[in-house]
Scaffold this active site. Structure first.
Site, PDB file in Angstrom:
ATOM      1  N   LYS A 213      30.688  50.885  60.873  1.00 15.85           N
ATOM      2  CA  LYS A 213      29.925  51.785  60.594  1.00 15.85           C
ATOM      3  C   LYS A 213      28.929  51.909  62.204  1.00 15.85           C
ATOM      4  O   LYS A 213      28.768  52.955  62.676  1.00 15.85           O
ATOM      5  CB  LYS A 213      28.691  51.608  59.485  1.00 15.85           C
ATOM      6  CG  LYS A 213      27.450  52.614  59.455  1.00 15.85           C
ATOM      7  CD  LYS A 213      27.843  53.989  59.187  1.00 15.85           C
ATOM      8  CE  LYS A 213      26.625  54.913  59.703  1.00 15.85           C
ATOM      9  NZ  LYS A 213      26.916  56.303  59.377  1.00 15.85           N
ATOM     10  N   CYS A 267      19.720  58.072  63.134  1.00 15.65           N
ATOM     11  CA  CYS A 267      21.093  57.133  63.313  1.00 15.65           C
ATOM     12  C   CYS A 267      21.693  56.832  64.578  1.00 15.65           C
ATOM     13  O   CYS A 267      21.605  55.784  65.064  1.00 15.65           O
ATOM     14  CB  CYS A 267      22.301  57.839  62.225  1.00 15.65           C
ATOM     15  SG  CYS A 267      21.784  57.922  60.498  1.00 15.65           S
TER      16      CYS A 267
HETATM   17  N1  LIG Z   1      19.940  60.567  56.949  1.00 17.26           N
HETATM   18  C1  LIG Z   1      21.329  60.195  57.441  1.00 17.26           C
HETATM   19  O1  LIG Z   1      21.940  61.336  57.771  1.00 17.26           O
HETATM   20  C2  LIG Z   1      21.927  59.074  57.269  1.00 17.26           C
HETATM   21  C3  LIG Z   1      23.475  58.939  57.342  1.00 17.26           C
HETATM   22  C4  LIG Z   1      24.272  57.978  57.294  1.00 17.26           C
HETATM   23  C5  LIG Z   1      23.415  56.553  57.014  1.00 17.26           C
HETATM   24  N2  LIG Z   1      22.050  56.585  56.977  1.00 17.26           N
HETATM   25  C6  LIG Z   1      21.426  55.292  56.648  1.00 17.26           C
HETATM   26  O2  LIG Z   1      20.501  55.575  55.622  1.00 17.26           O
HETATM   27  C7  LIG Z   1      19.402  54.882  55.774  1.00 17.26           C
HETATM   28  C8  LIG Z   1      18.241  55.867  55.072  1.00 17.26           C
HETATM   29  O3  LIG Z   1      18.298  57.024  55.522  1.00 17.26           O
HETATM   30  P1  LIG Z   1      17.417  58.238  54.990  1.00 17.26           P
HETATM   31  O4  LIG Z   1      17.685  59.297  56.051  1.00 17.26           O
HETATM   32  O5  LIG Z   1      17.574  58.465  53.589  1.00 17.26           O
HETATM   33  O6  LIG Z   1      15.752  57.913  55.190  1.00 17.26           O
HETATM   34  P2  LIG Z   1      14.606  58.556  54.791  1.00 17.26           P
HETATM   35  O7  LIG Z   1      13.505  58.078  55.617  1.00 17.26           O
HETATM   36  O8  LIG Z   1      14.942  59.979  54.550  1.00 17.26           O
HETATM   37  O9  LIG Z   1      14.205  57.834  53.280  1.00 17.26           O
HETATM   38  C9  LIG Z   1      13.972  56.533  53.219  1.00 17.26           C
HETATM   39  C10 LIG Z   1      13.335  56.532  51.840  1.00 17.26           C
HETATM   40  O10 LIG Z   1      12.732  55.104  51.473  1.00 17.26           O
HETATM   41  C11 LIG Z   1      11.591  54.946  51.024  1.00 17.26           C
HETATM   42  N3  LIG Z   1      11.279  53.578  51.309  1.00 17.26           N
HETATM   43  C12 LIG Z   1      11.186  52.522  52.500  1.00 17.26           C
HETATM   44  N4  LIG Z   1      10.944  51.494  52.260  1.00 17.26           N
HETATM   45  C13 LIG Z   1      11.107  51.508  50.923  1.00 17.26           C
HETATM   46  C14 LIG Z   1      10.936  50.199  50.114  1.00 17.26           C
HETATM   47  N5  LIG Z   1      10.728  48.897  50.493  1.00 17.26           N
HETATM   48  N6  LIG Z   1      11.032  50.510  48.623  1.00 17.26           N
HETATM   49  C15 LIG Z   1      11.275  51.790  48.063  1.00 17.26           C
HETATM   50  N7  LIG Z   1      11.436  52.942  49.032  1.00 17.26           N
HETATM   51  C16 LIG Z   1      11.143  52.774  50.292  1.00 17.26           C
HETATM   52  C17 LIG Z   1      10.795  55.834  52.210  1.00 17.26           C
HETATM   53  O11 LIG Z   1       9.576  56.095  51.559  1.00 17.26           O
HETATM   54  C18 LIG Z   1      11.719  57.140  52.160  1.00 17.26           C
HETATM   55  O12 LIG Z   1      11.683  58.149  51.124  1.00 17.26           O
HETATM   56  C19 LIG Z   1      19.048  55.029  57.183  1.00 17.26           C
HETATM   57  O13 LIG Z   1      18.402  54.403  57.902  1.00 17.26           O
HETATM   58  C20 LIG Z   1      20.355  55.076  57.783  1.00 17.26           C
HETATM   59  O14 LIG Z   1      20.873  53.606  58.270  1.00 17.26           O
HETATM   60  C21 LIG Z   1      21.391  58.020  56.968  1.00 17.26           C
END
Ligand SMILES: NC(=O)c1ccc[n+]([C@@H]2O[C@H](COP(=O)([O-])OP(=O)(O)OC[C@H]3O[C@@H](n4cnc5c(N)ncnc54)[C@H](O)[C@@H]3O)[C@@H](O)[C@H]2O)c1
Length: 415
Positions: A213, A267
């Site tokens: 990844k 990311c």
């Molecule tokens: N957004 C993308 O396009 C994408 C694509 C591939 C991978 N990712 C991976 O996915 C991860 C998450 O991305 P995202 O875009 O969904 O993030 P985001 O910030 O949109 O959402 C994360 C959510 O998690 C919540 N959160 C944080 N800590 C928490 C906890 N301890 N318990 C419960 N909830 C908690 C936050 O309040 C938030 O609502 C990224 O860090 C990345 O590694 C994201």
């Protein structure tokens, strides 16, 4: 009905929760942000993603989805909280650690945990270690044996690859890598994802899944950095970078990416640092690419400032503020960084045109030199037109009008 607990209801977790809740699972979504929980429970997503509103509304109404601040006992736990880097570009896994602590008490033999967040190599093993510490009654590390079956839980890294704007389609259609902490964990995760993923489910170990990844996002970063570097070279040699790339890509084995105002989103701006931190001597190109792309907004802002200096009281229309086309998502947006730099440099009056936002973000809202306007106003009032994001809404701008203005097109959209 199988019960799924999704931890973190953001761009990844909420579409996943919505999809599962409409595919025959009961989903308990967990987020530590009260507002997020309340919004979802009222039947609305708190983020913009095509099709997500219908899915969330249906799932809340039919009772297959509920959001809460705390996890509950479930069959499968999906961790989709963010991974972070510090200001010094060091990995920060605090959200993942918090999520693991939150679910630990509820775990029961037979449970499957999948980690979808992108993480440094070795994180899945760390999670297994944390769980072993917190729940000495459960077995997670050792290869499963019949004798230990009644204590065994399963863990796999299943990194997410979806593209914002197409998340619901790609959640189902993309091929997925599944890296089990041991073979049986990988197999259990494969059986789970098979229930709703149409793409191939490619089994490997956790470390390989983690590095794969990261390598995917490094590939994007390095190739965009090359395109950005080519644009510097083209400026120097008086050549159009857009024509150069178009011509070069006629070579059957060349596929140069497009230059732009920088790289955004959370990311690509973060993940390469997980490799650089762990293996600095082996990641020279990856680090350089990150630095090239990270400096790009400064270069673009300097060019805009230079051009603006040719006008008395310049009015600058910045088209787009989101981090990429057709979204108002501002996370690590180079366009936003450029606007902020122009403000710091007193480059002129700035008209922001961002059709995906109803108001300016907090960091710009209080500034009287910055105003959010519609496209027509921006084009009419500006001396300089700066195309920062290739939104569809900017596709049909009248080229005759552009000829009357100073134009900087960072995306090659007005060719
Ligand atoms: N957004 C993308 O396009 C994408 C694509 C591939 C991978 N990712 C991976 O996915 C991860 C998450 O991305 P995202 O875009 O969904 O993030 P985001 O910030 O949109 O959402 C994360 C959510 O998690 C919540 N959160 C944080 N800590 C928490 C906890 N301890 N318990 C419960 N909830 C908690 C936050 O309040 C938030 O609502 C990224 O860090 C990345 O590694 C994201």
């Amino acid at each position: 009905m199988e019960k799924i607990c999704v931890i973190g209801l953001g761009y990844i977790g909420l579409p996943m929760a919505g999809l599962l809740a409409n595919t025959g699972f009961y989903v308990h979504g967990v987020d530590n942000n009260v507002k997020v929980v309340e919004t979802i429970n009222s039947g609305h997503p708190h983020i913009q993603e095509p099709g997500l509103d219908i899915l969330v509304k249906a799932a809340i109404q039919n009772g297959n989805l509920a959001a809460a601040l705390q996890p509950v006992p479930a069959d499968v736990y999906i961790i989709a909280v963010p991974s972070l880097i510090t200001a010094n570009h060091l990995p920060d896994l605090k959200h993942i650690q918090e999520a693991v602590h939150a679910i630990a008490d509820h775990l029961a033999p037979g449970n499957l945990i999948t980690l979808e967040t992108t993480v440094p190599v070795g994180t899945t093993e760390k999670i297994a270690g944390w769980i072993s510490e917190l729940r000495r009654d459960l077995i997670i590390f050792q290869p499963p044996t019949p004798a230990a079956a009644e204590k065994q839980i399963f863990l796999a890294h299943c990194p997410e690859r979806v593209l914002p704007g197409q998340i619901l389609k790609e959640l189902v259609e993309n091929d997925r890598i599944i890296g089990g902490i041991n073979q049986l964990s990988g197999k259990k995760a494969q059986i789970f994802y098979q229930k709703f993923v149409g793409g191939s489910l490619l089994l490997t170990d956790a470390r390989t899944a983690e590095l794969t990844k990261l390598a995917e996002n490094c590939f994007r970063d390095v190739n965009i950095a090359l395109a950005n570097e080519l644009s510097y070279l083209c400026d120097k040699f008086g050549v159009s970078v857009w024509e150069l790339i178009k011509l070069a890509n006629h070579h059957p084995r060349v596929n140069i990416h497009q230059p732009g105002p920088g790289v955004g989103g959370q990311c690509i701006t973060k993940d390469p640092w997980f490799i650089i931190d762990a293996a600095p001597d082996e990641s020279i190109i990856i680090r350089t690419a990150r630095e090239v792309n990270n400096n790009r907004p400064n270069y673009v802002a300097a060019r805009i400032k230079e051009t603006a200096a040719g006008f008395k009281d310049p009015v600058i229309a910045c088209l787009g503020l989101g981090y990429k086309a057709d979204t108002g998502d501002l996370r690590e947006s180079p366009a936003l960084k450029i606007v902020q730099q122009l403000v710091r440099d007193n480059a002129g009056k700035i008209l922001v045109v961002e059709p995906h936002l109803e108001s300016l973000p907090e960091c710009l809202a209080h500034l009287h030199s910055v105003q959010l306007v519609n496209l027509k106003e921006g084009l009419q009032q500006a001396d300089l037109i700066i195309l920062l994001v290739n939104h569809n809404a900017f596709k049909n701008i009248d080229h005759e009008l552009l000829k009357k203005k100073a134009v900087i097109d960072t995306r090659g959209m007005f060719l």
